[in-house]
Design a protein around this motif. Structure first.
Motif, short mmCIF file in Angstrom:
data_model
loop_
_atom_site.label_atom_id
_atom_site.label_comp_id
_atom_site.label_asym_id
_atom_site.label_seq_id
_atom_site.Cartn_x
_atom_site.Cartn_y
_atom_site.Cartn_z
N GLY A 531 3.04 28.24 3.45
CA GLY A 531 2.61 29.38 2.62
C GLY A 531 2.96 30.71 3.29
N LYS A 532 2.75 30.75 4.63
CA LYS A 532 3.08 31.99 5.36
C LYS A 532 4.59 32.28 5.28
CE LYS A 532 0.82 31.36 9.39
NZ LYS A 532 0.17 31.63 10.68
N GLU A 533 5.38 31.20 5.34
CA GLU A 533 6.84 31.38 5.24
C GLU A 533 7.21 32.00 3.89
OE1 GLU A 533 8.59 27.55 5.94
OE2 GLU A 533 7.83 27.44 7.99
N VAL A 534 6.56 31.54 2.82
CA VAL A 534 6.84 32.08 1.47
C VAL A 534 6.48 33.55 1.42
CG1 VAL A 534 6.10 31.98 -0.95
CG2 VAL A 534 6.54 29.85 0.30
N VAL A 535 5.29 33.89 1.95
CA VAL A 535 4.82 35.29 1.92
C VAL A 535 5.73 36.17 2.78
CG1 VAL A 535 2.92 36.81 2.61
CG2 VAL A 535 2.42 34.67 1.42
N ASN A 536 6.12 35.66 3.95
CA ASN A 536 6.99 36.45 4.85
C ASN A 536 8.37 36.68 4.24
OD1 ASN A 536 4.96 36.55 6.69
ND2 ASN A 536 5.72 34.86 7.97
N ALA A 537 8.77 35.78 3.32
CA ALA A 537 10.06 35.96 2.62
C ALA A 537 9.94 36.98 1.50
CB ALA A 537 10.54 34.62 2.09
N GLY A 538 8.75 37.57 1.34
CA GLY A 538 8.56 38.61 0.34
C GLY A 538 8.23 38.11 -1.04
N LYS A 539 7.91 36.81 -1.17
CA LYS A 539 7.59 36.28 -2.50
C LYS A 539 6.08 36.33 -2.73
CE LYS A 539 11.61 33.40 -2.35
NZ LYS A 539 12.12 32.34 -1.55
N PRO A 540 5.64 36.59 -3.96
CA PRO A 540 4.19 36.69 -4.22
C PRO A 540 3.49 35.33 -4.06
CG PRO A 540 5.43 36.92 -6.26
CD PRO A 540 6.43 36.88 -5.15
N ILE A 541 2.27 35.38 -3.55
CA ILE A 541 1.46 34.17 -3.32
C ILE A 541 1.21 33.42 -4.64
CG2 ILE A 541 -0.72 35.48 -3.48
CD1 ILE A 541 -0.32 32.56 -1.16
N ARG A 542 1.23 34.21 -5.75
CA ARG A 542 0.98 33.62 -7.08
C ARG A 542 1.94 32.47 -7.37
NH1 ARG A 542 3.93 35.02 -11.15
NH2 ARG A 542 4.64 36.93 -10.13
N LEU A 543 3.19 32.56 -6.90
CA LEU A 543 4.19 31.54 -7.21
C LEU A 543 3.82 30.18 -6.60
CD1 LEU A 543 7.49 33.61 -6.73
CD2 LEU A 543 6.37 32.96 -8.88
N ILE A 544 3.34 30.20 -5.33
CA ILE A 544 2.99 28.91 -4.71
C ILE A 544 1.70 28.36 -5.32
CG2 ILE A 544 1.66 29.82 -2.71
CD1 ILE A 544 3.14 27.63 -1.05
N MET A 545 0.81 29.25 -5.77
CA MET A 545 -0.44 28.79 -6.41
C MET A 545 -0.11 28.08 -7.73
SD MET A 545 -2.79 29.65 -4.32
CE MET A 545 -4.12 29.11 -5.35
N GLU A 546 0.89 28.60 -8.44
CA GLU A 546 1.23 28.04 -9.77
C GLU A 546 1.85 26.65 -9.68
OE1 GLU A 546 3.63 31.12 -11.46
OE2 GLU A 546 1.89 32.34 -12.03
N THR A 547 2.33 26.26 -8.49
CA THR A 547 2.91 24.91 -8.37
C THR A 547 1.84 23.81 -8.43
OG1 THR A 547 2.73 24.89 -5.95
CG2 THR A 547 4.78 25.79 -6.90
N GLY A 548 0.56 24.18 -8.24
CA GLY A 548 -0.53 23.19 -8.29
C GLY A 548 -0.71 22.42 -7.00
N ILE A 549 0.03 22.81 -5.94
CA ILE A 549 -0.05 22.04 -4.69
C ILE A 549 -1.42 22.18 -4.03
CG2 ILE A 549 0.97 23.90 -3.27
CD1 ILE A 549 1.47 20.08 -2.81
N PHE A 550 -2.04 23.37 -4.17
CA PHE A 550 -3.38 23.56 -3.57
C PHE A 550 -4.40 22.60 -4.18
CE2 PHE A 550 -1.55 27.27 -1.72
CZ PHE A 550 -2.37 27.64 -0.66
N ASP A 551 -4.34 22.45 -5.50
CA ASP A 551 -5.28 21.54 -6.18
C ASP A 551 -5.06 20.10 -5.74
OD1 ASP A 551 -6.39 23.62 -7.56
OD2 ASP A 551 -4.97 23.47 -9.24
#
Length: 583
Positions: A531-551
Motif C-alpha cells: 500500500g505504501k508503494e502505491v501511495v509513494n507512486a502518487g496514486k490515491p489510496i482510494r484505488l487500492i481500497m476499491e479492489t476489495g483486498i482489505f475486506d
C-alpha cells in the motif's frame, strides 16, 4: 469449664475479654454452633476474632474454643473436579446433606474419606526422604497424576511402607523415623496453613509464555508462566468471559478458579459451563483438571479473604508436583471490599476511599505467591495469577486498581466502548501493557520465529499512530489527511477488526496457534508495505481500497483453518494482483 466466652459481636467480628488462651492467626471455634473463626488481633484486654460464617443467632456468653492450629486446608487426592467454598468445605456434599444453603457450623470433610484410590507406593524401606519427596502416585483424574509428597520441613528414614493397592485418604501408606527418633505416619493427605506460602528450592527467572491462543494477549500483551496479570474493567466489559476463555485454552496443566464475592447466578453459570466444556487438548471434560472455589456475594464477607488464600494454596500444592497452574481470581475488588468492611468494624483508621492502610501489603502477599519455581523434589512448576479487578464506575484511578498495578506485570485494561461495540476481547491496546516481552524474547525467537516480536512491534506502532491521527480526524474530518496517513488508518482498522477482534464461537478463531498468528501479521504487514508503494507512486489510496483486498484480508481469520496454514501463500498473490490491477 471453658472460661473463654464471647464478650461482643459486631457482624463477623467477635471479641473475647481477659484471656491469654489464643495465639495470633489461630483457628478457633466460636459459639455453641462451633463456627470457624481466626484470631486477628490480641490486646491486653480483648482478643478479636473474625468469623468466616454468618454470626446470626450468636450470643455473648457462648464459648470460644482454641485449636492451637492456623486456618489450614487439607491437601490430597479428590481436590480436582470439586467445588469448595472459601474455607474448603465441599459444596456438593453440603447440598446433599442440607440443601441449597450452607447451615452455620457445618463441618463436612473437605475430601471424601470413604473413596478408595489406586495407590502406587514408590518409596522403599531404608530410603532417606525429605520435604517434597514423592512417596506414592495416584491417578486422580484421567488427565492428572497426583503425587503424594513428604510434608515440607519433614525429613527422616523410611521404616515401613504399605504395598501398592487401594487405600482411603486417611490410611497410612508409609512411616518415617525422623532424626530425633519420632515416628511420622504419612497418609495420602497433608495439611497446610493458607496464609503461608509453600517452600521451594529456588525461584527461577521467568522465561516461558503462558500460551492462550488469544491474539491480543499472545501477540501484544503476553503473560509468562509464573507471571501475574490484572484484568480491570467496569460492569459488563467481559472480565469473567475473558477468564473463562483463558481457563479453557491456556496451556496450564491445572486451573484453579476462585469466584470471590461474585453474583450467585454468575457463579452458577461458571459451574454449569465448566461441566459442559471439553478440554481441547485431551477431549476429556475440562473439570478433570479444574478446581472451583465459589464464594458468592451473599456468603459471609470474611470468607472472601480466605477464598483467595485457599485458592493459591491449592495451586502451590499442585505446583510442587511439577505442574503449571493458572489461578483465576474473580474478583480481587470484592476481596478488598471485604477487607474494608472488617477494617471498619474493627474501627481502624481508614486510608484512601475507606480501604485499610494495609491493602497494598495484602495485595502484594497474594500476587507474590505467583512464580516459576524449582520445587523441593527437583521438579519445575509454576503458579500464574490472573486477577480480575472491578473498579466502580470503570475508574482505573481507584485504590484497588492502582495498587494492583504495582504488583502485576501484565495489565489488560477492558474498555466499555469496545465491549458495547461487541469488540471481543474488549482489551484496550492503548491502556494495556506487558512487561514480560524482554523475558520472553529468547523463547519466541527459538520456538516460533525472530520475526514474531518484530512484527508485533510494527503492529503496535501502527495502532499508536492511528490513535494520534484519530484526534485530527475527530476535529477536522479524514479528508484533510494525506494518503499515507489515510493508509495507516485503514491498516489499523484491519489490525483491529481482522486481527485483535476474535470470535469465541468460531471453531478456527476461538483458539489460534502462534504460527497462525505470525502468518496473519505477515500478511497484514505485506499489504501495508505494498500500500505504501502505491501511495509513494502518487496514486490515491482510494484505488487500492476499491479492489476489495482489505475486506478479503480482514476475513482471513475465518477463511484459513488452523491446520491449513499453506493457504496464506494465496494472500500474497492476491495482494500483488490487486496492486498490479491499479497500474
Amino acid at each position: 469449664m471453658n472460661e473463654n466466652v464471647i464478650y461482643s459481636i459486631n457482624g463477623p467480628v467477635v471479641t473475647v475479654k481477659d484471656t491469654d488462651a489464643f495465639s495470633m492467626l489461630e483457628m478457633v471455634y466460636v459459639g455453641n454452633a462451633r463456627l470457624i473463626g481466626e484470631v486477628i488481633s490480641i490486646k491486653k484486654e480483648f482478643t478479636t476474632i473474625q468469623v468466616y460464617e454468618t454470626t446470626t443467632g450468636l450470643k455473648p456468653g457462648e464459648p470460644v474454643y482454641p485449636t492451637g492450629q492456623p486456618i489450614s486446608v487439607t491437601l490430597g487426592p479428590g481436590i480436582l473436579r470439586n467445588i469448595f467454598d472459601g474455607i474448603e468445605r465441599p459444596l456438593e456434599e453440603i447440598a446433599k446433606e442440607s440443601g441449597s444453603f450452607i447451615p452455620t457450623g457445618s463441618h463436612v470433610d473437605p475430601l471424601d474419606k470413604n473413596k478408595l484410590w489406586d495407590v502406587t507406593v514408590v518409596a522403599k524401606v531404608g530410603d532417606q526422604v525429605q520435604g517434597g519427596d514423592v512417596y506414592a502416585t495416584i491417578p486422580e483424574t484421567d488427565l492428572i497424576m497426583h503425587k503424594c509428597m513428604v510434608s515440607p520441613y519433614t525429613k527422616g528414614k523410611v521404616i515401613e511402607v504399605a504395598p501398592s493397592g487401594q487405600y482411603k485418604i486417611d490410611d497410612v501408606v508409609m512411616k518415617i523415623e525422623d532424626e530425633e527418633g519420632k515416628i511420622i505416619e504419612c497418609t495420602l493427605t497433608q495439611k497446610w496453613p493458607i496464609k503461608q506460602s509453600r517452600p521451594v528450592a529456588k525461584r527461577l527467572p521467568i522465561s516461558m509464555p503462558l500460551i492462550t491462543g488469544q491474539r491480543v494477549i499472545d501477540t501484544l500483551f503476553p503473560i509468562a508462566k509464573g507471571g501475574t496479570a490484572a484484568i480491570p474493567g467496569g460492569f459488563g466489559t467481559g472480565k469473567t468471559m475473558t477468564q473463562h476463555q483463558l481457563a479453557k485454552w491456556c496451556d496450564a496443566d491445572i486451573i484453579v478458579y476462585v469466584g470471590c464475592g461474585e453474583r450467585g447466578n454468575e457463579m452458577t453459570q461458571v459451574l454449569e459451563e465448566f461441566r459442559e466444556l471439553i478440554d481441547p487438548k485431551s477431549n476429556k471434560p475440562l473439570t478433570d483438571r479444574t478446581v472451583l472455589i465459589a464464594n458468592t456475594s451473599n456468603m459471609p464477607v470474611a470468607a472472601r479473604e480466605a477464598s483467595i488464600y485457599t485458592g493459591v494454596t491449592l495451586a502451590e500444592y499442585y505446583r510442587d508436583m511439577g505442574y503449571h497452574v493458572a489461578i483465576m481470581a474473580d474478583s480481587t475488588s470484592r476481596w478488598a471490599e471485604a477487607l474494608r468492611e472488617i477494617s471498619g468494624r474493627l474501627e481502624e483508621m481508614p486510608a484512601e476511599e475507606g480501604f485499610p492502610a494495609y491493602l497494598p501489603s495484602r495485595l502484594s502477599q497474594f500476587y507474590e505467591r505467583a512464580g516459576y519455581m524449582n520445587n523441593l523434589n527437583g521438579t519445575k512448576g509454576s503458579v500464574t495469577i490472573i486477577g480480575a479487578v472491578s473498579p466502580q464506575g470503570a475508574d482505573f484511578s481507584e485504590p484497588v486498581t492502582q495498587n494492583t498495578k504495582r504488583f502485576v506485570r501484565t495489565f489488560w485494561a477492558l474498555d466499555k466502548a469496545l465491549a458495547y461495540a461487541r469488540h471481543y476481547f474488549a482489551i484496550n491496546w492503548n491502556q494495556s501493557y506487558s512487561e514480560y516481552i524482554p523475558d520472553l524474547e529468547r523463547w519466541f525467537n527459538k520456538n516460533v520465529d525472530p520475526k514474531f516480536l518484530r512484527d508485533r512491534q510494527e503492529l503496535s506502532s501502527i495502532l499508536a499512530e492511528e490513535t494520534k491521527l484519530m484526534e485530527i480526524v475527530k476535529l477536522m474530518g479524514s479528508d484533510v489527511l494525506p494518503d499515507d496517513q489515510k493508509l495507516i488508518i485503514e491498516v489499523a482498522k484491519l489490525v483491529r477488526v481482522g486481527y485483535l477482534q476474535q470470535n469465541a464461537f468460531h471453531p478456527d478463531d476461538t483458539y489460534v496457534p502462534l504460527e497462525k498468528q505470525l502468518k496473519m501479521m505477515e500478511v497484514i504487514l505485506y499489504l501495508y508495505k505494498r500500500g505504501k508503494e502505491v501511495v509513494n507512486a502518487g496514486k490515491p489510496i482510494r484505488l487500492i481500497m476499491e479492489t476489495g483486498i482489505f475486506d478479503k484480508v480482514i476475513k482471513m481469520k475465518y477463511d484459513v483453518p488452523n491446520n491449513h496454514l499453506d493457504l496464506f501463500d494465496d494472500y500474497y498473490k492476491d495482494i500483488d494482483e490487486a496492486v498490479a490491477s491499479i497500474d
